[in-house]
Design a protein around this motif. Structure first.
Motif, mmCIF file in Angstrom:
data_model
loop_
_atom_site.group_PDB
_atom_site.id
_atom_site.type_symbol
_atom_site.label_atom_id
_atom_site.label_comp_id
_atom_site.label_asym_id
_atom_site.label_seq_id
_atom_site.Cartn_x
_atom_site.Cartn_y
_atom_site.Cartn_z
ATOM 1 N N GLY A 236 -2.168 -7.589 0.013
ATOM 2 C CA GLY A 236 -2.557 -6.850 -1.508
ATOM 3 C C GLY A 236 -1.929 -7.975 -2.497
ATOM 4 N N PHE A 237 -1.579 -7.441 -3.753
ATOM 5 C CA PHE A 237 -1.325 -8.245 -4.899
ATOM 6 C C PHE A 237 0.039 -9.132 -4.650
ATOM 7 C CE2 PHE A 237 -0.209 -9.205 -9.310
ATOM 8 C CZ PHE A 237 -1.472 -9.648 -9.485
ATOM 9 N N PHE A 238 1.110 -8.483 -4.491
ATOM 10 C CA PHE A 238 2.390 -9.079 -4.068
ATOM 11 C C PHE A 238 2.908 -9.204 -2.682
ATOM 12 C CE2 PHE A 238 2.852 -6.668 -8.085
ATOM 13 C CZ PHE A 238 2.916 -7.641 -9.057
ATOM 14 N N GLY A 239 1.861 -9.209 -1.714
ATOM 15 C CA GLY A 239 2.483 -9.227 -0.339
ATOM 16 C C GLY A 239 3.537 -8.035 0.322
ATOM 17 N N VAL A 240 3.617 -8.394 1.589
ATOM 18 C CA VAL A 240 4.665 -7.544 2.244
ATOM 19 C C VAL A 240 5.875 -7.877 2.549
ATOM 20 C CG1 VAL A 240 2.592 -6.531 3.287
ATOM 21 C CG2 VAL A 240 3.910 -8.219 4.352
ATOM 22 N N GLY A 241 6.086 -9.140 1.985
ATOM 23 C CA GLY A 241 7.401 -9.692 1.958
ATOM 24 C C GLY A 241 7.714 -10.880 2.972
ATOM 25 N N ILE A 242 8.447 -11.669 2.636
ATOM 26 C CA ILE A 242 8.693 -12.886 3.710
ATOM 27 C C ILE A 242 9.438 -12.116 4.938
ATOM 28 C CG2 ILE A 242 10.352 -14.808 4.268
ATOM 29 C CD1 ILE A 242 10.108 -15.408 1.225
ATOM 30 N N GLY A 243 8.642 -12.511 6.153
ATOM 31 C CA GLY A 243 8.993 -12.180 7.386
ATOM 32 C C GLY A 243 8.537 -10.777 7.710
ATOM 33 N N GLN A 244 7.893 -10.049 6.709
ATOM 34 C CA GLN A 244 7.373 -8.632 7.307
ATOM 35 C C GLN A 244 6.130 -8.417 7.724
ATOM 36 O OE1 GLN A 244 9.738 -6.214 6.840
ATOM 37 N NE2 GLN A 244 11.142 -7.992 6.554
ATOM 38 N N GLY A 245 5.154 -9.717 7.506
ATOM 39 C CA GLY A 245 3.935 -9.562 7.961
ATOM 40 C C GLY A 245 3.682 -9.134 9.638
#
Length: 361
Positions: A236-245
């Motif tokens: 998306g626009f901001f991402g799911v977060g570092i390490g959360q992919g």
């Protein structure tokens, strides 16, 4: 070093190293924290970067690139390239391997050295002869390039062969070949490229089919492309977060090399990818700026070749991830995992700084 090129390189490496840690350490840190294997890739990448950056700094300050403008040096580099590529192919046939692109294990890839060696050789040859208008000069320079391209083709790495042919062709043109002379060389290169693209190899045909419609066979031929697109969409626009992919957990093969942009897109989102594009644009734009400003022909042609190496790698890798171009294993400099690519990218970066400083740009 020029900060307009140094800062983008540092920023790209930090993003790439973060993605490597996210894909290789974060998912396993609680269960396998004692296993050294999960730290291997990030550590190799970090050590390679620090060593390469140190050498690049030394080259910027102490190395005079004009020492490469000698017959012994230019031919030594291209001979090393040819021999190393030959041994890769020899190793492939002696060990009955279907594919082999590494000289030692899976850590030394001669293609990366060949990209730089051929740029230096072609630049030297054009400057030394003054022109490639004579057929004998044109034939010899083209022959050297074609031999290296053919050895890369035999690995098989068809995309790599097309890559160096494309870069050499542009340098030939900028080097002052007359149009009537340029047509035969481009025709020869184009026929070789056409042969590669129309090869009846099931591997090549499978990749082309997947590129045309990856969703026609999403579980087999189109699997990598579909998973790459899913990772970008999930971010998306901001991402799911570092390490959360999630794609790095096995759904997306080679997520930290060829498809690292998809991994960055999932975890950092559109915003993160925008910064990646910005850093590459600053870096590559600055390299072409040096190229146009340099008056000394040898340095100008080397800068052109290095600029093309970086720009083609960036363009193709990002286009491949979103399925604008057929899938091909071209690493993204400073971002993708790979010691050979990272080290030679930094050596090329150091050579750029040497040319910039000696020409007072």
């Amino acid at each position: 070093m020029d900060r307009w090129t140094l800062y983008p390189v540092l920023a790209l490496f930090v993003i790439g190293e973060t993605a490597l840690i996210s894909s290789n350490i974060v998912p396993y840190i609680f269960d396998r924290y004692r296993e050294l294997g999960i730290y291997k890739k990030p550590l190799i990448q970090l050590i390679t970067f620090l060593l390469g950056l140190f050498l690049a700094d030394r080259m910027a300050k102490l190395f005079d690139y004009r020492v490469l403008k000698s017959k012994k040096m230019a031919y030594a580099l291209v001979l090393t390239s040819t021999i190393s590529l030959f041994f890769v192919v020899l190793k492939k046939y002696l060990m009955h391997m279907s594919v082999n692109r590494w000289l030692i294990g899976t850590s030394v890839q001669p293609l990366e050295f060949s990209k730089l060696a051929l740029v230096i050789f072609v630049a030297y040859y054009i400057v030394e002869k003054g022109t490639l208008k004579e057929w004998r000069y044109l034939f010899w320079a083209s022959f050297i390039v074609l031999v290296n391209a053919f050895l890369i083709f035999l690995q098989p790495d068809k995309g790599g062969a097309i890559f160096i042919l494309s870069v050499a062709g542009v340098i030939f043109y900028v080097g002052g070949i007359q149009r009537k002379v340029y047509v035969p060389i481009i025709a020869t290169f184009s026929l070789f490229i056409l042969y590669i693209l129309t090869s009846k190899s099931s591997y090549v045909q499978g990749r082309l089919s997947a590129w045309k419609d990856p969703f026609a066979d999403p579980d087999e031929l189109g699997y990598q492309i579909v998973q790459s697109l899913f990772g970008l969409a999930h971010g998306g626009f901001f991402g799911v977060g570092i390490g959360q992919g999630m794609q790095k957990m096995g759904a997306l093969p080679i997520a930290d090399t060829d498809y690292i942009i998809s991994l960055v897109g999932e975890e950092f989102g559109f915003v993160g990818l925008s910064f990646v594009m910005l850093f590459y644009s600053l870096f590559i734009g600055r390299l072409f700026y040096y190229t146009f400003r340099t008056r000394e022909n040898f340095g100008k042609l080397i800068l052109l070749g290095i600029s093309l190496n970086f720009s083609i790698s960036f363009f193709y890798n990002t286009a491949m991830v979103v399925n604008l171009l057929p899938p091909k294993g071209i690493a993204l400099p400073f971002l993708s995992y790979g010691a050979s690519n990272l080290f030679l990218s930094l050596i090329s970066f150091g050579l750029v700084q040497s040319i910039k400083n000696r020409n007072r740009l």
